[in-house]
Scaffold this active site. Structure first.
Site, PDB file in Angstrom:
ATOM      1  N   GLN A   1      29.758  44.915  59.065  1.00  0.00           N
ATOM      2  CA  GLN A   1      31.861  45.237  59.836  1.00  0.00           C
ATOM      3  C   GLN A   1      31.472  46.033  61.456  1.00  0.00           C
ATOM      4  O   GLN A   1      30.933  47.740  60.202  1.00  0.00           O
ATOM      5  CB  GLN A   1      32.119  45.480  58.641  1.00  0.00           C
ATOM      6  CG  GLN A   1      33.660  45.613  59.758  1.00  0.00           C
ATOM      7  CD  GLN A   1      34.456  44.322  60.827  1.00  0.00           C
ATOM      8  OE1 GLN A   1      33.248  43.241  59.447  1.00  0.00           O
ATOM      9  NE2 GLN A   1      35.355  44.325  61.314  1.00  0.00           N
TER      10      GLN A   1
ATOM     11  N   ASP B   1      26.125  36.624  63.237  1.00  0.00           N
ATOM     12  CA  ASP B   1      28.019  37.399  64.581  1.00  0.00           C
ATOM     13  C   ASP B   1      26.721  36.921  65.510  1.00  0.00           C
ATOM     14  O   ASP B   1      27.790  37.030  66.912  1.00  0.00           O
ATOM     15  CB  ASP B   1      27.787  38.926  63.808  1.00  0.00           C
ATOM     16  CG  ASP B   1      29.207  39.455  63.599  1.00  0.00           C
ATOM     17  OD1 ASP B   1      29.513  38.692  63.175  1.00  0.00           O
ATOM     18  OD2 ASP B   1      28.877  40.449  63.055  1.00  0.00           O
TER      19      ASP B   1
ATOM     20  N   LYS C   1      37.579  38.123  54.769  1.00  0.00           N
ATOM     21  CA  LYS C   1      36.495  36.993  55.081  1.00  0.00           C
ATOM     22  C   LYS C   1      35.684  36.790  53.904  1.00  0.00           C
ATOM     23  O   LYS C   1      35.857  35.844  53.463  1.00  0.00           O
ATOM     24  CB  LYS C   1      35.132  38.124  55.823  1.00  0.00           C
ATOM     25  CG  LYS C   1      35.282  37.930  57.405  1.00  0.00           C
ATOM     26  CD  LYS C   1      34.435  39.252  57.964  1.00  0.00           C
ATOM     27  CE  LYS C   1      35.207  39.521  59.358  1.00  0.00           C
ATOM     28  NZ  LYS C   1      34.635  40.164  59.650  1.00  0.00           N
TER      29      LYS C   1
HETATM   30  N1  GUN Z   1      34.440  44.341  64.251  1.00  0.00           N
HETATM   31  C1  GUN Z   1      35.688  43.831  65.252  1.00  0.00           C
HETATM   32  N2  GUN Z   1      35.188  42.065  65.754  1.00  0.00           N
HETATM   33  C2  GUN Z   1      33.303  42.375  64.964  1.00  0.00           C
HETATM   34  C3  GUN Z   1      32.883  40.840  64.458  1.00  0.00           C
HETATM   35  O1  GUN Z   1      33.203  39.951  64.977  1.00  0.00           O
HETATM   36  N3  GUN Z   1      31.881  41.235  64.249  1.00  0.00           N
HETATM   37  C4  GUN Z   1      31.361  42.723  63.054  1.00  0.00           C
HETATM   38  N4  GUN Z   1      30.562  42.517  62.397  1.00  0.00           N
HETATM   39  N5  GUN Z   1      32.082  43.692  63.215  1.00  0.00           N
HETATM   40  C5  GUN Z   1      33.990  43.076  64.140  1.00  0.00           C
END
Ligand code: GUN
Length: 293
Positions: free
Chosen positions: A97, A120, A53
């Site tokens: 995350q 998100d 990311k």
């Molecule tokens: N863990 C797995 N997929 C995601 C996501 O799309 N966003 C976040 N914040 N954590 C994740």
């Protein structure tokens, strides 16, 4: 043989579009979108995602702020970081995350994020807006799936869509998005009876359960569009391998189109995250949102 839906190529196009829009914004206003990513603890898969990311954020011309916190970070400490980022005008998107270490309450943490910065789309305000058909920040993985489906099928109206999996991150928002596009939607899960028959009725089958190869080819309606969200690490012939929730070799003979793993849905998630961050930045600064976001 099914057409292979190339999510990697699609995601590259989305990122290039976002990069152009970021460059234009920078030139015209001097504003640079900023994305803050918070990782708590040392989950190796999460560490890889967070690194990717950060790299792609910078490649797109945005500012990346990373907070790598120890596994024993307290709730108060984490909430204090989020509160600071909520108030920082250089930060337009905040992502925590998941999964978080067991002592932290993910709902509480996520609902502390300013909904306008919740790139998100996990904050209850955004979930509620999506559920009531209002404009919301949309969760990145389901949004990426929807973009691939629209690109492949055009109008989704009236199609039978089956979503296998009911997580807050993928299954539930995916079902809402498909409903918003006028599909007839079924959400199936681990307790569903006659899962095979339900899947066989699907014009669109979205698999988001996290169980390697659990959907065989004979659960798929001939010609159906299959979106495989699973990213499962397995050992095959002594080698580490990534596989989806669908038995790809089997399904590719039956489906009309299918996303591969890797190279299908996965790359779309970060592309949508970057697009959401740009949109959040536009809204925060009273600028028109980019076309197609
Ligand atoms: N863990 C797995 N997929 C995601 C996501 O799309 N966003 C976040 N914040 N954590 C994740």
């Amino acid at each position: 043989m099914a057409r292979i839906i190339d999510g990697k190529a699609f995601a590259t196009r989305v990122r290039a579009l976002v990069a152009d829009q970021v460059a234009q914004m920078k030139k015209e206003t001097g504003i640079v979108p900023g994305l803050a990513v918070i990782l708590v603890g040392e989950n190796p898969a999460s560490a890889v995602y967070v690194r990717n990311k950060g790299r792609q954020t910078v490649e797109t011309g945005m500012n990346s702020f990373e907070y790598i916190l120890p596994a024993d970070t307290t709730a108060d400490e984490l909430l204090a970081v989020i509160a600071r980022l909520n108030g920082d005008p250089a930060v337009h998107g905040i992502l925590v995350q998941l999964p978080l270490p067991g002592h932290l309450d993910a709902d509480l943490v996520i609902n502390t994020i300013d909904p306008a910065k919740d790139v998100d789309g996990f904050h209850v305000s955004n979930v509620g807006l999506l559920g009531t058909g209002q404009k919301a920040m949309l969760p990145c993985t389901p949004l990426g799936c929807l973009m691939l489906l629209r690109d492949h099928l055009g109008d989704l109206s009236g199609l039978n869509a089956v979503v296998v999996g009911r997580s807050n991150i993928v299954g539930k928002p995916m079902a809402q998005l498909l409903l918003g596009d006028d599909c007839t939607v079924t959400i199936a899960h681990s307790r569903t009876r006659n899962l095979a028959d339900i899947c066989r009725d699907a014009d669109i089958l979205v698999a988001a359960v996290g169980r390697p190869g659990m959907i065989p080819g004979d659960w798929i309606k001939p010609g159906a569009t299959v979106i495989d969200v699973g990213i499962n690490r397995i050992k095959s012939d002594g080698r580490a391998k990534l596989v989806g929730d669908v038995d790809f070799a089997d399904a590719v003979r039956v489906a009309g189109a299918i996303t591969p793993v890797p190279g299908g849905v996965g790359p779309m998630t970060i592309a949508c995250l970057l697009a959401n961050t740009l949109s959040a930045c536009c809204r925060a600064n009273g600028l028109a949102e980019p076309e197609g976001s």
